[in-house]
Design an enzyme around this catalytic site. Structure first.
Site, PDB file in Angstrom:
ATOM      1  N   CYS A 117     -38.284  55.621 -87.811  1.00  0.00           N
ATOM      2  CA  CYS A 117     -39.342  56.589 -88.137  1.00  0.00           C
ATOM      3  C   CYS A 117     -40.016  57.108 -86.868  1.00  0.00           C
ATOM      4  O   CYS A 117     -39.733  56.676 -85.756  1.00  0.00           O
ATOM      5  CB  CYS A 117     -40.372  55.920 -89.032  1.00  0.00           C
ATOM      6  SG  CYS A 117     -41.252  54.594 -88.186  1.00  0.00           S
TER       7      CYS A 117
ATOM      8  N   ALA B 252     -41.668  54.482 -84.773  1.00  0.00           N
ATOM      9  CA  ALA B 252     -40.673  53.721 -83.988  1.00  0.00           C
ATOM     10  C   ALA B 252     -40.333  54.488 -82.707  1.00  0.00           C
ATOM     11  O   ALA B 252     -40.211  53.895 -81.634  1.00  0.00           O
ATOM     12  CB  ALA B 252     -39.418  53.472 -84.809  1.00  0.00           C
TER      13      ALA B 252
ATOM     14  N   ARG C 277     -36.903  46.312 -80.504  1.00  0.00           N
ATOM     15  CA  ARG C 277     -36.578  47.005 -79.252  1.00  0.00           C
ATOM     16  C   ARG C 277     -36.603  45.994 -78.121  1.00  0.00           C
ATOM     17  O   ARG C 277     -37.540  45.200 -78.002  1.00  0.00           O
ATOM     18  CB  ARG C 277     -37.593  48.114 -79.021  1.00  0.00           C
ATOM     19  CG  ARG C 277     -37.331  49.011 -77.802  1.00  0.00           C
ATOM     20  CD  ARG C 277     -36.001  49.631 -77.789  1.00  0.00           C
ATOM     21  NE  ARG C 277     -35.793  50.846 -77.066  1.00  0.00           N
ATOM     22  CZ  ARG C 277     -36.564  51.470 -76.197  1.00  0.00           C
ATOM     23  NH1 ARG C 277     -37.770  51.042 -75.928  1.00  0.00           N
ATOM     24  NH2 ARG C 277     -36.176  52.556 -75.601  1.00  0.00           N
TER      25      ARG C 277
ATOM     26  N   HIS D 120     -40.740  60.617 -80.221  1.00  0.00           N
ATOM     27  CA  HIS D 120     -40.496  60.806 -78.782  1.00  0.00           C
ATOM     28  C   HIS D 120     -41.366  61.941 -78.270  1.00  0.00           C
ATOM     29  O   HIS D 120     -41.996  61.846 -77.221  1.00  0.00           O
ATOM     30  CB  HIS D 120     -39.033  61.209 -78.523  1.00  0.00           C
ATOM     31  CG  HIS D 120     -38.013  60.211 -78.978  1.00  0.00           C
ATOM     32  ND1 HIS D 120     -36.766  60.578 -79.404  1.00  0.00           N
ATOM     33  CD2 HIS D 120     -38.059  58.860 -79.072  1.00  0.00           C
ATOM     34  CE1 HIS D 120     -36.074  59.501 -79.722  1.00  0.00           C
ATOM     35  NE2 HIS D 120     -36.838  58.448 -79.544  1.00  0.00           N
TER      36      HIS D 120
HETATM   37 FE1  CFM Z   1     -32.467  57.475 -75.954  1.00  0.00          FE
HETATM   38 FE2  CFM Z   1     -30.841  56.392 -77.433  1.00  0.00          FE
HETATM   39 FE3  CFM Z   1     -33.440  56.629 -78.095  1.00  0.00          FE
HETATM   40 FE4  CFM Z   1     -32.644  54.981 -76.066  1.00  0.00          FE
HETATM   41 FE5  CFM Z   1     -32.676  52.797 -77.704  1.00  0.00          FE
HETATM   42 FE6  CFM Z   1     -30.885  54.212 -79.068  1.00  0.00          FE
HETATM   43 FE7  CFM Z   1     -33.424  54.465 -79.764  1.00  0.00          FE
HETATM   44 MO1  CFM Z   1     -32.164  52.259 -80.157  1.00  0.00          MO
HETATM   45  S1  CFM Z   1     -30.933  55.999 -75.383  1.00  0.00           S
HETATM   46  S2  CFM Z   1     -34.289  56.328 -76.234  1.00  0.00           S
HETATM   47  S3  CFM Z   1     -32.991  52.913 -75.554  1.00  0.00           S
HETATM   48  S4  CFM Z   1     -31.926  58.091 -77.975  1.00  0.00           S
HETATM   49  S5  CFM Z   1     -30.823  52.200 -78.400  1.00  0.00           S
HETATM   50  S6  CFM Z   1     -29.195  55.655 -78.532  1.00  0.00           S
HETATM   51  S7  CFM Z   1     -31.765  54.335 -80.980  1.00  0.00           S
HETATM   52  S8  CFM Z   1     -34.157  52.615 -79.130  1.00  0.00           S
HETATM   53  S9  CFM Z   1     -34.718  56.205 -79.836  1.00  0.00           S
HETATM   54  C1  HCA Z   2     -35.902  51.980 -83.063  1.00  0.00           C
HETATM   55  C2  HCA Z   2     -35.462  50.926 -82.096  1.00  0.00           C
HETATM   56  C3  HCA Z   2     -33.989  50.645 -82.186  1.00  0.00           C
HETATM   57  C4  HCA Z   2     -33.621  49.954 -83.461  1.00  0.00           C
HETATM   58  C5  HCA Z   2     -32.234  49.430 -83.480  1.00  0.00           C
HETATM   59  C6  HCA Z   2     -31.562  49.371 -84.834  1.00  0.00           C
HETATM   60  C7  HCA Z   2     -33.640  49.769 -80.952  1.00  0.00           C
HETATM   61  O1  HCA Z   2     -35.462  53.116 -82.933  1.00  0.00           O
HETATM   62  O2  HCA Z   2     -36.670  51.668 -83.938  1.00  0.00           O
HETATM   63  O3  HCA Z   2     -32.181  49.646 -85.846  1.00  0.00           O
HETATM   64  O4  HCA Z   2     -30.379  49.037 -84.869  1.00  0.00           O
HETATM   65  O5  HCA Z   2     -32.877  50.193 -80.122  1.00  0.00           O
HETATM   66  O6  HCA Z   2     -34.129  48.653 -80.877  1.00  0.00           O
HETATM   67  O7  HCA Z   2     -33.262  51.851 -82.076  1.00  0.00           O
END
Ligand code: CFM
Ligand code: HCA
Length: 528
Positions: free
Chosen positions: A51, A54, A85, A182
């Site tokens: 969400c 998150a 995370r 973001h």
């Molecule tokens: Fe960028 Fe990602 Fe994301 Fe990420 Fe992550 Fe991710 Fe995420 Mo999980 S590189 S910041 S460090 S888009 S693994 S593929 S889903 S937390 S919002």
């Molecule tokens: C997030 C964080 C997450 C969750 C991972 C998952 C992460 O976006 O809430 O649900 O498998 O990297 O920890 O993406």
């Protein structure tokens, strides 16, 4: 295309209509096909998305090690975003706030009578215990619904405790995924933190690393390499990052963008506000790391820096060459599926390719169209004769969505900027017959397993165990299953070691995937 049809045909009419836009099978590679993305998931479907909260609190703000981040909401939201995370950081003066999960733990009476009092009390306690210079408040869904004024509370806290206090209205329901969060986090950091420091201009080869979150220690490995070459890292957004360094991020000469999805807003805003260029780099995969380091050297155009870059690349590669050869021999010819949030599914294809592993199915949870389709400038730059001083830039791949109309002056600027900011998307880089799926769900995941039988399936927490139970090596690409780093030169070896172990572990002898005992082809008799 057969596999696409076989998946989609199983949906009822309404779901079919929606999902068909999000499921692409690559034709005529390198392909310019388009895909629907960044739209609402089908209600009730088992999506892997998270969400807005998150994306804001968990992802972008979460890693700031010297900020007391208070989740204003029920305890589950704070605890999940803290425990899931994988934020890692080097303590400063022996302190690291990431070890704590701070929340107001809202209860039913607070929902009825309002939660502001509780929030003030939480800030008072956090300041009393931790003495932070900066506190951040992040809202969860109920806070938006009951209308607590977190901005007013933040203003109060700034006066009361003489600290910086920022409020983020990142209620989970805003937007369609983490992506909106973001953006909210980027706006807050840019408005209130970046540029608020008074450090003198940074050294000559100074950079910020944007969109690098130090999962499994990636930022430490990247910093190790950059420092060897002679770069000065002013701030990282936000892995191993801090309020203290971010304040002076505006003093850097260049922004490096690793995860474009989560941080492109700051890259663009820093270009506008401080005229700091940004380039897209990728420190995942050996070829990608070398290219990124060379692009950086090219940007600065200094002969000594270029020579040092080449020397470090040669030295690092020779250090790991034996390991690379060893794992390549074990892994070459294997196939993979990779489905992560908004950028890794693309980046990790480079690393897999280094070891001869082909990605045959891929997709993102919440990426936007440019992440799939790429962004660049097409050669057909047209002049619109009727509108004086107006130029049109046709952006790849779909003019309808990327046409920008700009003034002549701005056009000249953009021609300079865009080649730097240019990057390819996932679809262009995949082969004929490969599948690209946006906002993949559990049903599609199981169908993909049946149809493509990949050797590896890289994805997340919510589907990891169904994959494993189906007898497929699954690696969690959000937290690396608590391994890592996977970035840089040494990280590539860690990654190869982990996936090679996954493949060769004896446990697979005890698991029988369904397709070994059940038919995978099903048919329906229509004429008796
Ligand atoms: Fe960028 Fe990602 Fe994301 Fe990420 Fe992550 Fe991710 Fe995420 Mo999980 S590189 S910041 S460090 S888009 S693994 S593929 S889903 S937390 S919002
Ligand atoms: C997030 C964080 C997450 C969750 C991972 C998952 C992460 O976006 O809430 O649900 O498998 O990297 O920890 O993406």
């Amino acid at each position: 295309m057969e596999e696409r049809t076989r998946i989609l045909d199983q949906y009822g009419a309404r779901v079919y209509k929606n999902r068909k836009e999000h499921v692409v099978q690559v034709e005529n590679a390198p392909s310019n096909q388009s895909i629907a993305a960044n739209s609402r998931s089908v209600p009730g479907i088992m999506t892997n998305r998270g969400c807005c909260y998150a994306g804001c609190k968990g992802v972008v703000l979460g890693p700031l090690k010297d900020v007391a981040i208070i989740t204003h909401g029920p305890i589950g939201c704070g605890f999940y975003s803290w425990g899931t995370r994988r934020n890692k950081a080097t303590p400063v003066d022996g302190r690291n706030f990431l070890e704590y999960c701070l929340s107001t733990d809202l209860q039913e009476p607070d929902i009825v009578f309002g939660g502001e009092k509780k929030l003030k009390q939480a800030i008072r306690e956090a300041v009393g215990i931790f003495h932070p210079k900066c506190v951040m408040i992040c809202s969860t869904c109920p806070v938006g619904l009951i209308g607590d004024d977190i901005q007013a509370v933040a203003d109060w806290a700034q006066q009361e405790f003489s600290i910086k206090c920022l409020a983020f209205s990142c209620e989970g329901y805003k937007g369609v995924s983490q992506s909106a969060g973001h953006h909210i986090a980027n706006n807050g950091l840019m408005k209130y933190i970046v540029g608020s420091g008074d450090a003198p201009p940074a050294k000559r080869f100074s950079v910020n690393i944007l969109g690098e979150y130090n999962i499994g220690g990636d930022e430490w490995e990247i910093a190790r390499i950059l420092k060897r070459i002679g770069y000065d890292i002013v701030a990282t957004f936000t892995g191993n990052g801090s309020y203290e360094t971010m304040k002076n991020a505006h003093t850097a000469s260049l922004n490096l963008v690793q995860c474009h999805r989560s941080i492109n807003y700051i890259a663009e805003m820093m270009k506008d506000k401080y005229n700091i260029d940004w380039i897209k780099i990728n420190f995942i995969g050996l070829g990608a790391v070398c290219k990124s380091l060379r692009d950086m050297a090219k940007y600065f155009g200094d002969p000594d820096l270029t020579a040092r870059t080449e020397a470090v690349i040669a030295d690092e590669l020779s250090e790991i060459q034996d390991d690379i050869d060893y794992y390549r021999e074990k892994l070459k010819g294997k196939t993979a599926g990779i489905f992560v949030g908004g950028s890794r599914s693309h980046h990790y294809q480079n690393l897999l390719a280094d070891f001869g592993v082909h990605t045959v199915i891929a997709g993102y949870e919440f990426a936007h169209r440019d992440d799939y389709e790429g962004r660049g400038i097409l050669p057909n730059i047209k002049e619109d004769a009727d509108s004086k001083n107006i130029e049109q830039l046709h952006m790849q791949p779909d003019e309808k969505h990327y046409r920008m109309i700009v003034s002549k002056e701005r056009f000249e600027d953009l021609k300079q900027e865009i080649p730097l900011a240019d990057y390819g998307g996932m679809i262009h880089e995949m082969n004929d017959g490969n599948m690209v799926i946006d906002d993949f769900n559990h049903f599609e995941t199981l169908e993909l397993l049946r149809l493509f039988k990949p050797d590896f399936f890289f994805s997340g927490i919510k589907d990891k165990y169904i994959l494993q139970k189906a007898g497929v090596v699954s690696r969690q690409m959000h937290s690396y299953d608590y391994s890592g780093p996977y970035a840089g030169f040494r990280g590539a070896v860690n990654f190869a070691r982990d996936i090679s172990m996954g493949l060769n572990v004896p446990v697979w002898g005890y698991v029988t995937p369904p397709w070994k005992t059940e038919p995978t082809l099903t048919g329906r008799l229509t004429h008796p």
